[in-house]
Design a protein around this motif. Sequence first.
Motif, PDB file in Angstrom:
ATOM      1  N   SER A  39     -22.314  -8.329  12.595  1.00  0.00           N
ATOM      2  CA  SER A  39     -22.107  -7.809  11.241  1.00  0.00           C
ATOM      3  C   SER A  39     -20.643  -7.874  10.824  1.00  0.00           C
ATOM      4  N   ARG A  40     -19.739  -8.059  11.777  1.00  0.00           N
ATOM      5  CA  ARG A  40     -18.316  -8.122  11.445  1.00  0.00           C
ATOM      6  C   ARG A  40     -17.979  -9.475  10.819  1.00  0.00           C
ATOM      7  N   ASN A  65     -13.543   4.445   8.336  1.00  0.00           N
ATOM      8  CA  ASN A  65     -14.777   4.322   9.105  1.00  0.00           C
ATOM      9  C   ASN A  65     -15.625   5.585   8.995  1.00  0.00           C
ATOM     10  N   ASP A  67     -19.868   6.767  10.192  1.00  0.00           N
ATOM     11  CA  ASP A  67     -21.083   6.327  10.866  1.00  0.00           C
ATOM     12  C   ASP A  67     -22.258   6.397   9.898  1.00  0.00           C
ATOM     13  N   ASN A  70     -28.041   2.349   8.255  1.00  0.00           N
ATOM     14  CA  ASN A  70     -28.650   1.644   7.141  1.00  0.00           C
ATOM     15  C   ASN A  70     -30.072   2.159   6.904  1.00  0.00           C
ATOM     16  N   SER A  89     -25.872   1.416  14.157  1.00  0.00           N
ATOM     17  CA  SER A  89     -24.803   1.949  13.323  1.00  0.00           C
ATOM     18  C   SER A  89     -24.099   0.811  12.595  1.00  0.00           C
ATOM     19  N   ARG A  90     -23.793   1.021  11.318  1.00  0.00           N
ATOM     20  CA  ARG A  90     -23.061   0.021  10.556  1.00  0.00           C
ATOM     21  C   ARG A  90     -21.573   0.041  10.892  1.00  0.00           C
ATOM     22  N   LYS A  91     -21.088   1.159  11.375  1.00  0.00           N
ATOM     23  CA  LYS A  91     -19.679   1.284  11.769  1.00  0.00           C
ATOM     24  C   LYS A  91     -19.619   1.814  13.190  1.00  0.00           C
ATOM     25  N   GLN A 396     -25.483 -12.323   9.047  1.00  0.00           N
ATOM     26  CA  GLN A 396     -26.442 -11.408   8.448  1.00  0.00           C
ATOM     27  C   GLN A 396     -27.757 -12.138   8.191  1.00  0.00           C
ATOM     28  N   TYR A 412     -22.760  -0.958  18.655  1.00  0.00           N
ATOM     29  CA  TYR A 412     -23.749  -1.014  17.584  1.00  0.00           C
ATOM     30  C   TYR A 412     -24.751   0.140  17.638  1.00  0.00           C
ATOM     31  N   SER A 414     -26.344   3.812  17.499  1.00  0.00           N
ATOM     32  CA  SER A 414     -26.046   5.006  16.718  1.00  0.00           C
ATOM     33  C   SER A 414     -25.741   6.187  17.641  1.00  0.00           C
TER      34      SER A 414
END
Length: 627
Positions: A39-40, A65, A67, A70, A89-91, A396, A412, A414
């Motif tokens: 995702s980066r 940042n 947490d 999505n 987690s997206r971040k 993506q 990645y 959560s």
Amino acid sequence: MADNLPSEFDVIVIGTGLPESIIAAACSRSGLRVLHVDSRNYYGGNWASFSFSGILSWLKEYQENSDIVNESPTWQEQILENEEAIALSRKDKTIQHVEVFCYASQDLHEDVEEAGALQKNHASVISGNPTEAAHSAYQPSEDESLCTVSCEMPTEQTPSSDQETALEINDVEVTGENEKHYDDKTRVKSASEEETSENVPTAEDTALQPKKNRITYSQIIKEGRRFNIDLVSKLLYSRGLLIDLLIKSNVSRYAEFKNITRILAFREGRVEQVPCSRADVFNSKQLTMVEKRMLMKFLTFCMEYEKHPDEYKAYEEITFSEYLKTQKLTPNLQYFVLHSIAMTSETASNTVDGLKATKNFLHCLGRYGNTPFLFPLYGQGELPQCFCRCKAIIDQFGQRIISKHFLVEDSYFSENTCSHVQYRQISRSVLITDRSVLKTDSDQQISILTVPGEEPGTFAVRVIELCPSTMTCMKGTYLVHLTCTTSKTAREDLEPVVQKLFTPYTETEIENEEVEKPRLLWALYFNMRDSSDVSRNSYNNLPSNVYVCSGPDCGLGNDNAVKQAERLFQLICPNEDFCPPPPNPEDIIIDGDSLQSETSEFSVIPEANSETPKESTSLGNPEETSQ
């Protein structure tokens, strides 16, 4: 691109760190269908390298940042009734306690920018006066005390780990715009080539320097693309697992390396060079003739200590430091062996571990140079990208894809998945300085230095100093990495060592040419998560076909990443060769009678003739010579 993806893969790899990239390459080489995603907007995760503007963008990303999971219904609609989703987690939360300091003088009247990269954004600084805001963001206070600064950059700026050019790093030539040109040769640059290195000053470089020994923040910004700043600081042992894998898989053709030129020690308040090889020992002026004989005798024993168990069996339960005191070594030699050869501390290793580390150090000497270590040009972040060249990377996708195996980078997951995980931390610092910690006739030295902890419970600090010929910093500067196991915050752990080795850059000291310590121009401190020792069972409710890849560990080498990659690969592909070399194009048979008959005509040519001059310049060549 997502619409054109197949609906099923054998392996899906999430993350582009070194272990993930090695596994993806190995699976691809074994004929599996691999989808490698991240995702980066840059390669490497916590193994990445950035230009100067790129590191500032990365810092801002972590400052903002949060947490966020999505919760978009788009992907939830793809989950079937008998399936359970694992939210990613997206971040990630792997970086903490980030502090940045700038000591270089300002040329604020000059609107200097890095071409195509960093834009100064004073509007985001809370101040009524833009000029004052810029000063507060980038300049130390008048009393020369440390002050935290803001990293101001546009939100659209992305880290400049350029996916199109960063991988190709062979036989490099750099123009005035720092462009790269390549061929397929892989080699280790010798010290004799350093003076003609890529970062030789040009007329433009000379014009940028207003006065001798004066480096401004504007210069660092303008020359920002000459920097390649690693998030994790490591070296390659010349006979380590990663070098062997690079040679075996032929991935080494994508990279170029330089020798670490010297091993340093910090003792009694000063930095000195450590003699390692036989030639260094006998040429050393620091040791007496008696000490030289003592050291050579002990190092000879360490090379084959397993054959003489009676010499160390009685000392297995004590520390290596205590064991050295029982040998016929002076305190001076004990210090060199403990901190600069075994690279351990008084309490960290027992006797067997210390002997093993010393043997490994000596075993790696002489393969590619007079030290055991290599460093990849353009930084450690090149290595994941080298393995990524074995296949494509997708950033993506928006469709349902089925896979037998999933490999996920730890960052990645959560917080719910990692709620029972206990992580260690790594304290990191990156410095830009104006000269080396140990000045010599050559200004192109690459050095490693170990500074032992002073207080009980504190860890030794590893210092790696990179010169411009490593393609990691601009001409006239050095890039210095400090690493240790975390006790407190990164700044609290590492700032005492920084103060011992460097002095803050101030205008009053510019005129003094006899300053003992190098001047500190810029400093970054942060803590990084170390998940290398976390058991898979610590994560909550992971299905059996989901495997976890850890981030970087605190060790100097890369063996942990290679071992992890091979172990996970064998779980997916039992009894398969790990990361085999690609087939020789001349051995590939294409369907068609005419082509097959043409192939058979040349099948009598001996295989020895297939060797090319290019292969003689590979990483493996020194090994063949020594044999």
